[in-house]
Write a protein that holds these residues in place. Structure first.
Motif, PDB file in Angstrom:
ATOM      1  N   ASN A 151       0.803  -1.286   0.157  1.00 42.63           N
ATOM      2  CA  ASN A 151       0.082   0.113   0.028  1.00 42.63           C
ATOM      3  C   ASN A 151       0.815   1.197   0.091  1.00 42.63           C
ATOM      4  OD1 ASN A 151      -2.939  -1.346   0.650  1.00 42.63           O
ATOM      5  ND2 ASN A 151      -1.481  -2.142   2.127  1.00 42.63           N
ATOM      6  N   ILE A 152       0.468   2.441  -0.432  1.00 44.48           N
ATOM      7  CA  ILE A 152       1.029   3.544  -0.715  1.00 44.48           C
ATOM      8  C   ILE A 152       0.485   4.665   0.295  1.00 44.48           C
ATOM      9  CG2 ILE A 152       2.136   5.310  -2.053  1.00 44.48           C
ATOM     10  CD1 ILE A 152       3.132   2.815  -2.678  1.00 44.48           C
ATOM     11  N   LEU A 153       1.163   5.007   1.066  1.00 48.80           N
ATOM     12  CA  LEU A 153       0.676   6.032   2.129  1.00 48.80           C
ATOM     13  C   LEU A 153       0.858   7.607   1.902  1.00 48.80           C
ATOM     14  CD1 LEU A 153       1.863   4.156   5.483  1.00 48.80           C
ATOM     15  CD2 LEU A 153      -0.202   3.809   4.071  1.00 48.80           C
ATOM     16  N   PRO A 154       0.123   8.341   2.125  1.00 47.81           N
ATOM     17  CA  PRO A 154       0.522   9.840   1.818  1.00 47.81           C
ATOM     18  C   PRO A 154       1.724  10.270   2.590  1.00 47.81           C
ATOM     19  CG  PRO A 154      -1.218   9.546   3.502  1.00 47.81           C
ATOM     20  CD  PRO A 154      -1.008   8.420   3.128  1.00 47.81           C
ATOM     21  N   LEU A 155       2.585  11.277   2.149  1.00 44.61           N
ATOM     22  CA  LEU A 155       3.703  11.650   2.693  1.00 44.61           C
ATOM     23  C   LEU A 155       3.618  12.738   3.473  1.00 44.61           C
ATOM     24  CD1 LEU A 155       6.580  11.025  -0.100  1.00 44.61           C
ATOM     25  CD2 LEU A 155       5.826   9.621   1.738  1.00 44.61           C
ATOM     26  N   SER A 156       4.172  13.156   4.549  1.00 45.07           N
ATOM     27  CA  SER A 156       4.180  14.315   5.473  1.00 45.07           C
ATOM     28  C   SER A 156       4.874  15.372   4.720  1.00 45.07           C
ATOM     29  CB  SER A 156       4.607  14.096   6.680  1.00 45.07           C
ATOM     30  OG  SER A 156       4.730  15.290   7.453  1.00 45.07           O
ATOM     31  N   ASP A 157       4.128  16.503   4.663  1.00 44.87           N
ATOM     32  CA  ASP A 157       4.540  17.817   3.927  1.00 44.87           C
ATOM     33  C   ASP A 157       5.547  18.379   4.839  1.00 44.87           C
ATOM     34  OD1 ASP A 157       3.243  17.374   1.675  1.00 44.87           O
ATOM     35  OD2 ASP A 157       1.468  18.527   2.316  1.00 44.87           O
ATOM     36  N   ARG A 158       5.497  18.298   6.158  1.00 44.45           N
ATOM     37  CA  ARG A 158       6.181  18.935   7.240  1.00 44.45           C
ATOM     38  C   ARG A 158       7.911  18.646   6.988  1.00 44.45           C
ATOM     39  NH1 ARG A 158       4.916  17.704  12.765  1.00 44.45           N
ATOM     40  NH2 ARG A 158       4.254  15.696  12.183  1.00 44.45           N
ATOM     41  N   TYR A 159       7.990  17.634   6.470  1.00 46.43           N
ATOM     42  CA  TYR A 159       9.486  16.814   6.495  1.00 46.43           C
ATOM     43  C   TYR A 159       9.990  16.778   5.146  1.00 46.43           C
ATOM     44  CZ  TYR A 159       8.621  15.957  11.333  1.00 46.43           C
ATOM     45  OH  TYR A 159       8.421  16.066  12.583  1.00 46.43           O
ATOM     46  N   THR A 160       9.345  17.568   4.113  1.00 44.32           N
ATOM     47  CA  THR A 160       9.838  17.532   2.607  1.00 44.32           C
ATOM     48  C   THR A 160      11.447  17.820   2.597  1.00 44.32           C
ATOM     49  OG1 THR A 160       7.891  18.178   2.110  1.00 44.32           O
ATOM     50  CG2 THR A 160       9.519  18.250   0.428  1.00 44.32           C
ATOM     51  N   GLY A 161      11.841  18.781   3.140  1.00 47.66           N
ATOM     52  CA  GLY A 161      13.448  19.150   3.205  1.00 47.66           C
ATOM     53  C   GLY A 161      14.325  18.541   4.098  1.00 47.66           C
ATOM     54  N   ASP A 162      13.735  17.620   4.857  1.00 42.35           N
ATOM     55  CA  ASP A 162      14.479  16.767   5.815  1.00 42.35           C
ATOM     56  C   ASP A 162      15.317  15.637   5.265  1.00 42.35           C
ATOM     57  OD1 ASP A 162      15.729  15.669   7.952  1.00 42.35           O
ATOM     58  OD2 ASP A 162      14.273  15.990   9.494  1.00 42.35           O
ATOM     59  N   LYS A 163      16.533  15.528   4.555  1.00 42.30           N
ATOM     60  CA  LYS A 163      16.884  14.558   4.117  1.00 42.30           C
ATOM     61  C   LYS A 163      17.086  13.192   5.029  1.00 42.30           C
ATOM     62  CE  LYS A 163      19.127  17.363   0.328  1.00 42.30           C
ATOM     63  NZ  LYS A 163      20.545  17.748  -0.087  1.00 42.30           N
ATOM     64  N   LYS A 164      17.336  13.688   6.121  1.00 44.45           N
ATOM     65  CA  LYS A 164      17.645  12.634   7.325  1.00 44.45           C
ATOM     66  C   LYS A 164      16.353  11.772   7.508  1.00 44.45           C
ATOM     67  CE  LYS A 164      21.227  15.065   9.733  1.00 44.45           C
ATOM     68  NZ  LYS A 164      21.244  15.642  11.109  1.00 44.45           N
ATOM     69  N   LEU A 165      15.202  11.920   7.170  1.00 46.10           N
ATOM     70  CA  LEU A 165      14.099  11.395   7.395  1.00 46.10           C
ATOM     71  C   LEU A 165      13.809  10.491   6.176  1.00 46.10           C
ATOM     72  CD1 LEU A 165      12.266  11.250   9.697  1.00 46.10           C
ATOM     73  CD2 LEU A 165      10.808  12.805   8.922  1.00 46.10           C
ATOM     74  N   GLY A 166      13.705   9.292   6.078  1.00 45.97           N
ATOM     75  CA  GLY A 166      13.295   8.463   4.936  1.00 45.97           C
ATOM     76  C   GLY A 166      12.066   8.468   4.493  1.00 45.97           C
ATOM     77  N   THR A 167      11.625   7.832   3.359  1.00 46.14           N
ATOM     78  CA  THR A 167      10.334   7.911   2.778  1.00 46.14           C
ATOM     79  C   THR A 167       9.300   7.124   3.658  1.00 46.14           C
ATOM     80  OG1 THR A 167      11.338   7.900   0.592  1.00 46.14           O
ATOM     81  CG2 THR A 167       8.970   7.293   0.721  1.00 46.14           C
ATOM     82  N   ARG A 168       9.795   6.132   4.361  1.00 47.18           N
ATOM     83  CA  ARG A 168       8.870   5.237   5.198  1.00 47.18           C
ATOM     84  C   ARG A 168       8.537   6.074   6.299  1.00 47.18           C
ATOM     85  NH1 ARG A 168      12.524   0.718   3.977  1.00 47.18           N
ATOM     86  NH2 ARG A 168      11.681  -0.790   2.737  1.00 47.18           N
ATOM     87  N   HIS A 169       9.502   6.764   7.026  1.00 50.60           N
ATOM     88  CA  HIS A 169       9.157   7.711   8.041  1.00 50.60           C
ATOM     89  C   HIS A 169       8.125   8.853   7.694  1.00 50.60           C
ATOM     90  CE1 HIS A 169      12.867   5.444   9.576  1.00 50.60           C
ATOM     91  NE2 HIS A 169      12.200   5.788  10.687  1.00 50.60           N
ATOM     92  N   ARG A 170       8.480   9.346   6.633  1.00 50.26           N
ATOM     93  CA  ARG A 170       7.505  10.500   6.130  1.00 50.26           C
ATOM     94  C   ARG A 170       6.210   9.968   5.795  1.00 50.26           C
ATOM     95  NH1 ARG A 170       9.669  13.136   1.262  1.00 50.26           N
ATOM     96  NH2 ARG A 170       7.922  14.430   1.487  1.00 50.26           N
ATOM     97  N   ALA A 171       6.150   8.760   5.378  1.00 51.82           N
ATOM     98  CA  ALA A 171       4.487   7.775   5.171  1.00 51.82           C
ATOM     99  C   ALA A 171       3.878   7.786   6.399  1.00 51.82           C
ATOM    100  CB  ALA A 171       4.962   6.743   4.454  1.00 51.82           C
ATOM    101  N   ALA A 172       4.770   7.135   7.399  1.00 54.94           N
ATOM    102  CA  ALA A 172       4.199   6.920   8.852  1.00 54.94           C
ATOM    103  C   ALA A 172       3.629   8.163   9.343  1.00 54.94           C
ATOM    104  CB  ALA A 172       5.144   6.354   9.714  1.00 54.94           C
ATOM    105  N   LEU A 173       4.498   9.383   9.212  1.00 54.38           N
ATOM    106  CA  LEU A 173       3.843  10.592   9.698  1.00 54.38           C
ATOM    107  C   LEU A 173       2.637  11.074   8.786  1.00 54.38           C
ATOM    108  CD1 LEU A 173       7.308  12.377  10.544  1.00 54.38           C
ATOM    109  CD2 LEU A 173       5.362  11.675  12.265  1.00 54.38           C
ATOM    110  N   GLY A 174       2.625  11.029   7.436  1.00 59.21           N
ATOM    111  CA  GLY A 174       1.629  11.421   6.725  1.00 59.21           C
ATOM    112  C   GLY A 174       0.388  10.912   7.071  1.00 59.21           C
ATOM    113  N   LEU A 175       0.398   9.564   7.269  1.00 57.20           N
ATOM    114  CA  LEU A 175      -0.902   8.993   7.572  1.00 57.20           C
ATOM    115  C   LEU A 175      -1.584   9.248   8.823  1.00 57.20           C
ATOM    116  CD1 LEU A 175      -3.073   6.903   6.383  1.00 57.20           C
ATOM    117  CD2 LEU A 175      -1.887   5.149   7.448  1.00 57.20           C
ATOM    118  N   THR A 176      -0.595   9.264   9.834  1.00 54.89           N
ATOM    119  CA  THR A 176      -1.029   9.576  11.348  1.00 54.89           C
ATOM    120  C   THR A 176      -1.489  10.997  11.534  1.00 54.89           C
ATOM    121  OG1 THR A 176       1.387   9.769  12.053  1.00 54.89           O
ATOM    122  CG2 THR A 176       0.263   7.586  12.183  1.00 54.89           C
TER     123      THR A 176
END
Length: 204
Positions: free
Chosen positions: A147-172
């Protein structure tokens, strides 16, 4: 684990005891500050490490409390993320709670299989066609994978935060779902809830 178990569990009592121990250390350091010949930097470092351990233990405690009303498969989930962490196999596991998630995710492959740690681990095994997306869990069942989750916009510029973490934040950020993340790079385990990310130590 029901709410009463969360209120009186040995894990909670151990965390409270650790907090009391840190408070005592801080009070001792406060008294020792009067002695200018006594350097407290090493002690401060130890207290910082204790704080981190308490935070991770508390996150593990709350994770169990947040999951227990929605699935009986806590042990299976815990074993799977521990094993994935040891092998550094990345993972993204969504536990649906009250909110419907249909409008928030791009659906993957329907499975409707009983949740077991071996099945979860096999889904996220590198090279498996399903390993890049998120697994959707409802009650005691793996509903779907990839499944593909929505990504968090808050962390777009944070290169240290991977796609999985941004997806987890985006959904929650958009639902009450709880999302577990295993980092492929570090093996660290975290969970996201209400748009916040918490590191946990399931081995504790």
């Amino acid at each position: 684990m029901n709410q009463a178990d969360c209120d009186f569990s040995p894990m909670k009592l151990a965390i409270k005891e650790d907090i009391r121990r840190v408070i005592t250390e801080l009070q001792n350091n406060l008294a020792a500050m009067d002695d200018e010949n006594n350097c407290l930097l090493g002690s401060f470092q130890k207290i910082k490490e204790h704080f981190i351990q308490i935070q991770m233990a508390a996150a593990n405690f709350y994770l169990h409390c947040y999951l227990s009303p929605y699935t009986n498969k806590n042990p299976e989930i815990s074993i799977s993320v521990q094993n994935m962490s040891i092998r550094r196999h990345g993972g993204l596991i969504v536990i649906q709670r009250e909110d419907s998630l249909d409008a928030l995710i791009h659906p993957g492959i329907l499975l409707r299989a009983e949740l077991t740690h071996s099945l979860l681990e096999s889904i996220f095994f590198p090279g498996n066609p399903l390993h890049d997306g998120a697994v959707m869990v409802n009650r005691d069942q793996i509903v779907s994978a990839a499944n593909i989750l929505p990504l968090s916009d808050r962390y777009t510029g944070d290169k240290k935060l991977g796609t999985r973490h941004r997806a987890a934040l985006g959904l929650t950020e958009r639902s009450d779902a709880l999302v577990l993340v295993v980092s492929e790079e570090t093996g660290r385990i975290s969970f996201a809830l209400n748009g916040h990310l918490y590191p946990i130590n399931t081995m504790g």
